[in-house]
Motif scaffolding. Structure first.
Motif, PDB file in Angstrom:
ATOM      1  N   VAL A 215      -9.063  24.135  -9.843  1.00  0.00           N
ATOM      2  CA  VAL A 215      -7.906  23.554  -9.621  1.00  0.00           C
ATOM      3  C   VAL A 215      -8.128  22.221 -10.604  1.00  0.00           C
ATOM      4  CG1 VAL A 215      -6.342  21.901  -8.459  1.00  0.00           C
ATOM      5  CG2 VAL A 215      -7.140  24.006  -7.409  1.00  0.00           C
ATOM      6  N   PRO A 216      -7.233  21.834 -11.834  1.00  0.00           N
ATOM      7  CA  PRO A 216      -7.376  20.763 -12.523  1.00  0.00           C
ATOM      8  C   PRO A 216      -7.264  19.357 -11.731  1.00  0.00           C
ATOM      9  CG  PRO A 216      -5.588  22.222 -13.493  1.00  0.00           C
ATOM     10  CD  PRO A 216      -5.819  22.681 -11.896  1.00  0.00           C
ATOM     11  N   PRO A 217      -8.112  18.608 -12.252  1.00  0.00           N
ATOM     12  CA  PRO A 217      -8.331  17.240 -11.254  1.00  0.00           C
ATOM     13  C   PRO A 217      -6.842  16.593 -11.227  1.00  0.00           C
ATOM     14  CG  PRO A 217      -9.880  17.328 -13.225  1.00  0.00           C
ATOM     15  CD  PRO A 217      -9.136  18.533 -13.307  1.00  0.00           C
ATOM     16  N   ALA A 218      -5.945  16.533 -12.169  1.00  0.00           N
ATOM     17  CA  ALA A 218      -4.585  15.819 -11.924  1.00  0.00           C
ATOM     18  C   ALA A 218      -4.045  16.455 -10.679  1.00  0.00           C
ATOM     19  CB  ALA A 218      -3.984  15.807 -13.239  1.00  0.00           C
ATOM     20  N   HIS A 219      -4.132  17.876 -10.652  1.00  0.00           N
ATOM     21  CA  HIS A 219      -3.372  18.592  -9.531  1.00  0.00           C
ATOM     22  C   HIS A 219      -4.305  18.284  -8.478  1.00  0.00           C
ATOM     23  CE1 HIS A 219      -1.348  21.856 -12.318  1.00  0.00           C
ATOM     24  NE2 HIS A 219      -1.336  20.601 -12.746  1.00  0.00           N
ATOM     25  N   MET A 220      -5.513  18.121  -8.322  1.00  0.00           N
ATOM     26  CA  MET A 220      -6.039  17.710  -6.970  1.00  0.00           C
ATOM     27  C   MET A 220      -5.824  16.228  -6.550  1.00  0.00           C
ATOM     28  SD  MET A 220     -10.218  19.004  -6.984  1.00  0.00           S
ATOM     29  CE  MET A 220     -10.573  18.943  -8.758  1.00  0.00           C
ATOM     30  N   ALA A 221      -5.511  15.559  -7.583  1.00  0.00           N
ATOM     31  CA  ALA A 221      -4.833  14.175  -7.136  1.00  0.00           C
ATOM     32  C   ALA A 221      -3.561  14.158  -6.635  1.00  0.00           C
ATOM     33  CB  ALA A 221      -5.012  13.243  -8.322  1.00  0.00           C
ATOM     34  N   VAL A 222      -2.910  15.147  -7.314  1.00  0.00           N
ATOM     35  CA  VAL A 222      -1.343  15.012  -6.476  1.00  0.00           C
ATOM     36  C   VAL A 222      -1.548  15.708  -5.069  1.00  0.00           C
ATOM     37  CG1 VAL A 222       0.756  16.468  -6.948  1.00  0.00           C
ATOM     38  CG2 VAL A 222      -0.432  15.418  -8.941  1.00  0.00           C
ATOM     39  N   ALA A 223      -2.190  16.657  -4.821  1.00  0.00           N
ATOM     40  CA  ALA A 223      -2.509  17.254  -3.533  1.00  0.00           C
ATOM     41  C   ALA A 223      -2.656  16.279  -2.576  1.00  0.00           C
ATOM     42  CB  ALA A 223      -3.250  18.492  -3.686  1.00  0.00           C
ATOM     43  N   TYR A 224      -3.723  15.444  -3.038  1.00  0.00           N
ATOM     44  CA  TYR A 224      -4.021  14.330  -2.017  1.00  0.00           C
ATOM     45  C   TYR A 224      -3.023  13.568  -1.547  1.00  0.00           C
ATOM     46  CZ  TYR A 224      -6.275  10.346  -0.017  1.00  0.00           C
ATOM     47  OH  TYR A 224      -6.607   9.194   0.798  1.00  0.00           O
ATOM     48  N   LEU A 225      -2.275  12.969  -2.776  1.00  0.00           N
ATOM     49  CA  LEU A 225      -1.448  12.035  -2.225  1.00  0.00           C
ATOM     50  C   LEU A 225      -0.415  12.575  -1.619  1.00  0.00           C
ATOM     51  CD1 LEU A 225      -1.486  10.337  -6.056  1.00  0.00           C
ATOM     52  CD2 LEU A 225      -2.190   9.085  -3.811  1.00  0.00           C
ATOM     53  N   ALA A 226       0.113  13.736  -2.120  1.00  0.00           N
ATOM     54  CA  ALA A 226       1.337  14.494  -1.294  1.00  0.00           C
ATOM     55  C   ALA A 226       0.954  14.655   0.122  1.00  0.00           C
ATOM     56  CB  ALA A 226       1.788  15.400  -1.902  1.00  0.00           C
ATOM     57  N   ALA A 227      -0.209  15.050   0.379  1.00  0.00           N
ATOM     58  CA  ALA A 227      -0.653  15.320   1.817  1.00  0.00           C
ATOM     59  C   ALA A 227      -0.708  14.113   2.673  1.00  0.00           C
ATOM     60  CB  ALA A 227      -1.964  15.846   1.825  1.00  0.00           C
ATOM     61  N   THR A 228      -1.310  13.085   2.046  1.00  0.00           N
ATOM     62  CA  THR A 228      -1.594  11.670   2.619  1.00  0.00           C
ATOM     63  C   THR A 228      -0.037  10.992   2.928  1.00  0.00           C
ATOM     64  OG1 THR A 228      -1.964  10.468   0.738  1.00  0.00           O
ATOM     65  CG2 THR A 228      -3.907  11.318   2.245  1.00  0.00           C
TER      66      THR A 228
ATOM     67  N   GLU B 247       0.870  -1.238   0.094  1.00  0.00           N
ATOM     68  CA  GLU B 247      -0.160  -0.055   0.052  1.00  0.00           C
ATOM     69  C   GLU B 247       0.835   1.138  -0.008  1.00  0.00           C
ATOM     70  OE1 GLU B 247      -2.586   3.285   0.833  1.00  0.00           O
ATOM     71  OE2 GLU B 247      -1.002   2.574   2.057  1.00  0.00           O
ATOM     72  N   SER B 248       1.910   1.239   0.496  1.00  0.00           N
ATOM     73  CA  SER B 248       2.771   2.457   0.608  1.00  0.00           C
ATOM     74  C   SER B 248       3.558   2.647  -0.671  1.00  0.00           C
ATOM     75  CB  SER B 248       3.853   2.332   1.945  1.00  0.00           C
ATOM     76  OG  SER B 248       3.137   1.891   3.097  1.00  0.00           O
ATOM     77  N   VAL B 249       4.042   1.676  -1.201  1.00  0.00           N
ATOM     78  CA  VAL B 249       4.910   1.480  -2.302  1.00  0.00           C
ATOM     79  C   VAL B 249       3.690   2.061  -3.467  1.00  0.00           C
ATOM     80  CG1 VAL B 249       5.851   0.362  -4.313  1.00  0.00           C
ATOM     81  CG2 VAL B 249       6.528  -0.088  -1.686  1.00  0.00           C
ATOM     82  N   GLY B 250       2.451   1.622  -3.310  1.00  0.00           N
ATOM     83  CA  GLY B 250       1.400   2.078  -4.323  1.00  0.00           C
ATOM     84  C   GLY B 250       1.297   3.381  -4.490  1.00  0.00           C
ATOM     85  N   ARG B 251       1.136   3.916  -3.209  1.00  0.00           N
ATOM     86  CA  ARG B 251       0.783   5.509  -2.908  1.00  0.00           C
ATOM     87  C   ARG B 251       1.933   6.303  -3.608  1.00  0.00           C
ATOM     88  NH1 ARG B 251      -3.326   7.543  -0.032  1.00  0.00           N
ATOM     89  NH2 ARG B 251      -3.538   5.537   1.009  1.00  0.00           N
ATOM     90  N   VAL B 252       3.168   5.774  -3.110  1.00  0.00           N
ATOM     91  CA  VAL B 252       4.268   6.734  -3.484  1.00  0.00           C
ATOM     92  C   VAL B 252       4.503   6.642  -4.916  1.00  0.00           C
ATOM     93  CG1 VAL B 252       6.732   6.912  -3.052  1.00  0.00           C
ATOM     94  CG2 VAL B 252       5.407   6.557  -1.133  1.00  0.00           C
ATOM     95  N   ALA B 253       4.456   5.344  -5.287  1.00  0.00           N
ATOM     96  CA  ALA B 253       4.547   5.267  -6.945  1.00  0.00           C
ATOM     97  C   ALA B 253       3.611   6.015  -7.745  1.00  0.00           C
ATOM     98  CB  ALA B 253       4.438   3.788  -7.211  1.00  0.00           C
ATOM     99  N   LEU B 254       2.384   6.139  -7.155  1.00  0.00           N
ATOM    100  CA  LEU B 254       1.249   6.766  -8.274  1.00  0.00           C
ATOM    101  C   LEU B 254       1.778   8.180  -7.958  1.00  0.00           C
ATOM    102  CD1 LEU B 254      -1.282   6.261  -9.542  1.00  0.00           C
ATOM    103  CD2 LEU B 254      -2.700   6.657  -7.407  1.00  0.00           C
ATOM    104  N   LEU B 255       2.047   8.820  -6.653  1.00  0.00           N
ATOM    105  CA  LEU B 255       2.460  10.118  -6.536  1.00  0.00           C
ATOM    106  C   LEU B 255       3.717  10.399  -7.542  1.00  0.00           C
ATOM    107  CD1 LEU B 255       2.371  12.859  -5.137  1.00  0.00           C
ATOM    108  CD2 LEU B 255       3.616  12.116  -3.317  1.00  0.00           C
TER     109      LEU B 255
ATOM    110  N   ALA C 259      -2.366  21.530   0.938  1.00  0.00           N
ATOM    111  CA  ALA C 259      -2.068  21.180  -0.429  1.00  0.00           C
ATOM    112  C   ALA C 259      -2.891  21.650  -1.521  1.00  0.00           C
ATOM    113  CB  ALA C 259      -1.831  19.442  -0.495  1.00  0.00           C
ATOM    114  N   LEU C 260      -4.000  21.521  -1.294  1.00  0.00           N
ATOM    115  CA  LEU C 260      -5.044  22.187  -2.085  1.00  0.00           C
ATOM    116  C   LEU C 260      -4.925  23.755  -2.579  1.00  0.00           C
ATOM    117  CD1 LEU C 260      -8.472  20.340  -1.311  1.00  0.00           C
ATOM    118  CD2 LEU C 260      -6.992  19.939  -3.402  1.00  0.00           C
ATOM    119  N   VAL C 261      -4.593  24.605  -1.359  1.00  0.00           N
ATOM    120  CA  VAL C 261      -4.000  25.666  -1.540  1.00  0.00           C
ATOM    121  C   VAL C 261      -2.935  26.001  -2.505  1.00  0.00           C
ATOM    122  CG1 VAL C 261      -3.759  28.203  -0.621  1.00  0.00           C
ATOM    123  CG2 VAL C 261      -5.451  26.715   0.368  1.00  0.00           C
ATOM    124  N   ALA C 262      -1.939  25.241  -2.362  1.00  0.00           N
ATOM    125  CA  ALA C 262      -0.598  25.099  -2.653  1.00  0.00           C
ATOM    126  C   ALA C 262      -0.758  24.896  -4.201  1.00  0.00           C
ATOM    127  CB  ALA C 262       0.119  24.058  -2.232  1.00  0.00           C
ATOM    128  N   VAL C 263      -1.696  23.935  -4.678  1.00  0.00           N
ATOM    129  CA  VAL C 263      -2.045  23.732  -6.247  1.00  0.00           C
ATOM    130  C   VAL C 263      -2.871  24.770  -6.911  1.00  0.00           C
ATOM    131  CG1 VAL C 263      -1.356  21.363  -5.963  1.00  0.00           C
ATOM    132  CG2 VAL C 263      -3.749  22.045  -5.804  1.00  0.00           C
TER     133      VAL C 263
END
Length: 299
Positions: free
Chosen positions: A221-234, A113-121, A256-260
């Motif tokens: 915020v573009p959807p891809a940027h929202m996804a990046v914000a979520y993964l980076a924050a978690t 789970e950790s590898v998957g999250r970091v890899a996706l990010l 994270a959402l404000v940052a993007v």
């Protein structure tokens, strides 16, 4: 309890932003919120696939899925995912796996789970390099103390294992069992696919739920940027020991959402709605399911 106290202090200091965030919730478009709820339900399926992929034995599918739903409620009673880990450890031992094999499967699940999250990010950051600056989540002055703390923890752990014979024997035995289980699982393609497919699907579905909530509230915020914000924050709050990430996840997600590029009030509303859908709404039925599984001796 200290992180919860600190988050409470921050919330009181920024109560005007929170008030604006709650006010924005009234403008949400419900079809997107329903889609976010559907993505949240699929996360339990992804977790069940990953749990099954971590063991060679076949687990009862319906009980496994119900256990993942119940584990979500237990996860909010203990910090750093200990609640879900305890529930799944008990479930696997009831299903006939030895404690050592159950622990090895649990460790493999957490690793995947950790590898998957970091890899996706990592993939999203490569595809969208300007989406997020790490300094927006973690100030530069914090890198040194963080690295020193991690180094001290690793050295302390290594010293304890090297100096205490019983601990060294236990750790060596666990690693031997875990490596053997990992080899067996990866020798069967269906198990490996379930393990790594579920490990990638789980954070992807969580990120999709946040994106859908953002669309429902018109977050610019573009959807891809929202996804990046979520993964980076978690990833950033993974080491903060609060039950279910309560408080720490909300704070990191807003930052994270404000940052993007999101407005603070709308980002706050998005995070509040996201946490209601993914945490608070499933909490009571999850707790009832947990109690029923205990009474039925499934766990």
């Amino acid at each position: 309890m200290l992180p919860l106290v600190l988050v409470t202090v921050v919330a009181v200091r920024h109560r005007s932003v929170l008030a604006d965030g709650f006010a924005h919730l009234a403008t949400a478009r419900w079809p997107w919120l329903l889609a976010a709820a559907g993505a949240t339900c699929l996360t339990w399926v992804a977790a069940a696939c990953t749990r099954q992929g971590a063991v060679l034995d076949r687990l009862p599918a319906r009980r496994l899925l119900a256990t993942q739903f119940a584990a979500g409620a237990a996860n909010h009673l203990l910090p750093t995912g200990l609640g879900a880990s305890a529930v799944n450890l008990r479930f696997m031992t009831v299903c006939g796996l030895s404690l050592s094999r159950s622990s090895a499967a649990l460790a493999l699940y957490l690793l995947a789970e950790s590898v998957g999250r970091v890899a996706l990010l990592g993939v999203l950051l490569v595809a969208f390099p300007g989406a997020l600056r790490l300094g927006s989540l973690l100030p530069e002055a914090a890198f040194g103390p963080l690295l020193l703390t991690l180094g001290a923890v690793l050295l302390t752990g290594a010293g304890a294992v090297a100096g205490v014979r019983r601990l060294r024997t236990a750790v060596t035995g666990f690693l031997r069992t875990a490596l053997g289980e990992a080899r067996s699982v990866h020798a069967r393609p269906s198990r490996a696919l379930a393990l790594w497919g579920g490990a990638l699907a789980f954070p992807a579905l969580q990120a999709a739920a946040l994106v859908l909530v953002g669309l429902s509230l018109g977050l610019s915020v573009p959807p891809a940027h929202m996804a990046v914000a979520y993964l980076a924050a978690t990833v950033a709050v993974a080491l903060v020991p609060t039950p279910g990430g309560l408080g720490s996840v909300e704070a990191a997600l807003v930052v994270a959402l404000v940052a993007v590029g999101g407005a603070a009030a709308v980002a706050t509303a998005v995070v509040l709605a996201f946490r209601v859908i993914t945490v608070w709404l499933p909490l009571l039925p999850g707790a009832l399911t947990l109690g029923a599984l205990v009474r039925l001796k499934v766990i």
